[in-house]
Design an enzyme around this catalytic site. Structure first.
Site, PDB file in Angstrom:
ATOM      1  N   GLU A  76      22.506  27.928  54.878  1.00 60.50           N
ATOM      2  CA  GLU A  76      21.607  26.811  54.646  1.00 60.50           C
ATOM      3  C   GLU A  76      20.223  27.292  54.197  1.00 60.50           C
ATOM      4  OE1 GLU A  76      22.744  23.839  54.789  1.00 60.50           O
ATOM      5  OE2 GLU A  76      20.957  22.565  54.725  1.00 60.50           O
ATOM      6  N   ASP A  77      19.735  28.364  54.780  1.00 59.42           N
ATOM      7  CA  ASP A  77      18.323  28.728  54.594  1.00 59.42           C
ATOM      8  C   ASP A  77      18.062  29.994  53.792  1.00 59.42           C
ATOM      9  OD1 ASP A  77      17.756  26.532  56.134  1.00 59.42           O
ATOM     10  OD2 ASP A  77      17.599  27.643  58.008  1.00 59.42           O
TER      11      ASP A  77
END
Ligand code: MN
Length: 726
Positions: A76-77
């Site tokens: 996600e990051d």
């Protein structure tokens, strides 16, 4: 921040076979990927995944879970990809991290309890591997522990609300009471700081008054049990502010009345001793009525087992007592995770009686080792449901196999009745599409639309079925009226007469009909022959007209102007859901004959079937012979030029295939390559060299079937292909 070697040591301490190399590589990889990213607290971002891994190590989970904890935010990051994770850490880790990432994207605000419940089910259903859920819970726990660093109060509140409504109950569902309690306390502090402060102030006051009351009660309870010959471990604690608050709310009692500000736990060695301890305490102290609960005979749905009682204890204090074995204690604190470690330790075969987790426990009991248990665990209790979102984010649960029509009716009957299309996750897809977990559905409606009888083939909910049938019944009457009128017109005109209401009214009693409309409708439904009505009105015409046996389209032969006009009108406005047939009255129930499996492009006729509507046959179908004596039941139909939706019809083929390896697979490959779908396959005759089979193929029209037939004939292993008739 837990350092690399510390984490590895912790895991190693309970799992000597932990994959240290993988743990080390995951640690370094995560550290590099998150690089200079920072948390709201100002800490390096990577401190978060490391703490999550630390929590998972406290739960004593396997290497894969810990590694997933370390990597859970990389997809996600950071620029990490699933492929890269699979390459570096294996497919299992990639799948777990991907699962956690998907759960994290489900950031939906749950407004009502009903939706929160659905959301919990959705999360469970999406956690195909229980480790996904365990990592997500550890992630949420660490985020809650560091919630105060987030500056925006609305965001803090939203996260706390979600924790209270979704994650704490989920932790409870899988029996992880310790995690549940901590999540609740942290969320309570954010959501109701005043309530919490008042509980704490009051607790402080009682604590001052009671001084060292907990150690005193502990000592006296131990003594009582010892006198009765039992060695037990007794520990007392103050209940947490949130649990006191909730009890006050649920039972509507004030603080002073609460028996269970203090709770004592008595650990004994087996189930018999649990009941012995209970007897000793009940013999010595006054029992508080209605506080006794036996969760050993009847465990809670999440597997929790214990005896609960309340007594007026030493010093006249009302206290709550829980009596259990060490294993029950472990189970109550650690839930599913406790099973894993038990299995790893080997000795325990005494799995508690889960209800909702039964399938999970079955797997646990059958799995030869713990790692396999965690790997293959599927949370199957909600596998029979799908959960979908409205465009506003409301969650609707439906049975598995549900389609957009079911969804539309679940939203509102009106929406279902006027549904013309559906956007699933932003894409326009056929109404027969089966919905998947997490799909967002937007129903397209039109006032001109009405439910189509064909919908009934692919809806699964009772509500949708009932609505469609109700509509069809009302509609059918109208259709039968129209059809009956046109049939009577035709029959009368052929003999040079006009149909008049007066004429029909005069004979309705002959047919036991209450009204002219009933008479007409029953002619339309095929229950009363139009010829019989004609001869009733004009009794002089005794001889019924003999139809020509070979002529299968009698309607087109002696058609009156009026009849022709009516049929043309029917042709123009007819659009029949998925089945595009001209010449019918709109919405009329249509069936495709099973004897000849008509396909678009075939020449067809309709036969009015008693009480059922129209059955479509191919013009060369042998079954039609049996209708040659009732020409009034025949109607002219054709295929609409623009068919809607592909692969909606079933064609039947009779195939002779060489009995040799690979011939069946070449058959299915050829059909698949031509975008046909085998819906049914039956082997009718098997010999040494060949076997005969009958297959049903979903195709879009007769040309499509012809293409497939040609391709099959060109396949070496296939000896003969024919369209199956009767
Ligand atoms: Mn995270």
């Amino acid at each position: 921040m837990i350092r690399q070697f510390e984490l590895v040591e912790r895991v190693h301490s309970y799992d000597p076979e932990a994959d240290e190399d993988m743990l080390n590589r995951a640690y370094v990889y995560g550290l590099q990927k998150h690089g200079s990213q920072l948390r709201a607290s100002g800490d390096p971002y990577f401190s978060h995944p490391v703490e999550v891994a630390g929590i998972l190590a406290e739960m004593r989970l396997d290497t894969s879970s810990i590694v997933t904890g370390l990597l859970h935010d990389t997809l996600e990051d950071t620029d990490a990809t699933r492929d890269e994770l699979a390459r570096l850490f294996g497919e299992e880790i990639a799948k777990l991290v991907d699962g956690v990432t998907k759960l994290s994207r489900l950031e939906v605000q749950s407004e009502t309890t009903k939706e929160a419940e659905n959301l919990r089910k959705l999360v469970l259903a999406m956690s195909s591997d229980i480790r996904v859920l365990l990592v997500k819970l550890a992630d949420r726990l660490h985020n809650m522990r560091t919630l105060h660093h987030i500056k925006d109060p609305a965001r803090r509140r939203r996260i706390a609300r979600e924790t209270m409504d979704l994650y704490a109950p989920l932790a409870s569902r899988i029996g992880m009471e310790r995690v549940k309690r901590e999540l609740e306390e942290l969320a309570f502090a954010e959501l109701n700081p005043d309530g919490r402060a008042s509980v704490q102030a009051r607790l402080g006051y009682l604590r001052e008054k009671g001084e060292q009351i907990i150690p005193q009660v502990e000592a006296e309870l131990s003594e009582t049990l010892k006198d009765g010959g039992l060695t037990a471990q007794v520990s007392g604690r103050e209940k947490t502010p949130y649990s006191i608050w909730r009890k006050m709310q649920q039972k509507n009692v004030s603080f002073e009345q609460l028996a269970d500000i203090m709770a004592f736990r008595i650990i004994v060695s087996d189930v018999t001793e649990c009941y012995q301890a209970l007897g000793l305490l009940h013999g010595r102290y006054q029992v508080l009525p209605q506080r006794f609960k036996d969760y050993i005979s009847v465990p809670k749905p999440n597997g929790y087992r214990s005896l609960h009682t309340g007594v007026i204890g030493p010093h006249g204090q009302r206290i709550e007592i829980q009596i259990r074995t060490a294993e029950m204690q472990e189970q109550s604190e650690r839930g599913v995770a406790a099973h894993w470690i038990y299995k790893q330790g080997g000795p325990s075969t005494d799995a508690p009686q889960y209800a909702w987790l039964r399938s999970l426990i079955d797997i646990l009991d059958k799995a030869p080792d713990a790692a396999e248990f965690l790997e293959h665990t599927k949370l199957e209790m909600f596998q029979d449901q799908v959960f979908c979102f409205t465009p506003k984010g409301n969650l609707i649960s439906l049975p598995r196999g549900a389609t957009p029509i079911d969804f539309a009716y679940a939203v509102h009957s009106q929406v279902g009745d006027t549904c013309v299309g559906a956007k699933i996750n932003g894409r326009m897809l056929p109404l027969r599409t089966q919905l998947q977990n997490g799909d967002q559905i937007e129903i397209v409606t039109s006032k001109a639309q009405t439910p189509s009888p064909t919908w009934e083939r692919f809806v699964v909910t009772g509500k949708a079925k009932a609505a469609i049938r109700r509509f069809v019944r009302v509609r059918q009457r109208e259709q039968y009226l129209q059809l009956g009128r046109s049939l009577l017109d035709k029959t009368f005109h052929e003999e040079g007469y006009e149909v008049t209401d007066k004429g029909l009214d005069g004979v309705k009693a002959n047919f036991k009909q209450a009204s002219v409309d009933d008479l007409i409708a029953n002619v339309g439904a095929g229950l009363i022959g139009s010829r019989e009505v004609l001869t009733a009105v004009y009794p002089g015409l005794k001889q019924p007209r003999k139809p020509g046996g070979a002529d299968v389209v009698p309607i087109s032969r002696a058609r009156s102007k009026a009849g022709r006009a009516r049929e043309n009108a029917a042709k123009q406005d007819h659009s029949h859901g998925q089945i595009a047939i001209t010449g019918l009255i709109p919405g009329m129930a249509v069936h495709f004959a099973r004897c000849c499996h008509p396909l678009p492009g075939d020449r067809i006729v309709g036969i009015i079937t008693t009480g059922k509507g129209v059955t479509i046959h191919t013009i060369d179908c042998a079954t039609l012979e049996s209708f040659s004596e009732s020409p009034e039941r025949w109607i002219d139909v054709g295929w609409d030029a623009v068919g809607e939706g592909a692969a909606a019809y079933t064609g039947r083929l009779k195939i002779t295939v060489a009995n040799q390896p690979g011939s069946l697979s070449s058959l299915s490959t050829v059909i698949a390559r031509h975008e046909g779908n085998i819906s049914n396959l039956r082997i009718v005759n098997r010999s040494m060299d060949f076997f005969d089979m009958v297959i049903d193929v979903e195709v879009s029209d007769v040309k499509h079937l012809a293409d497939i037939t040609a391709a099959l004939r060109a396949t070496p292993a296939i000896n003969a292909v024919e369209r199956a008739r009767n």
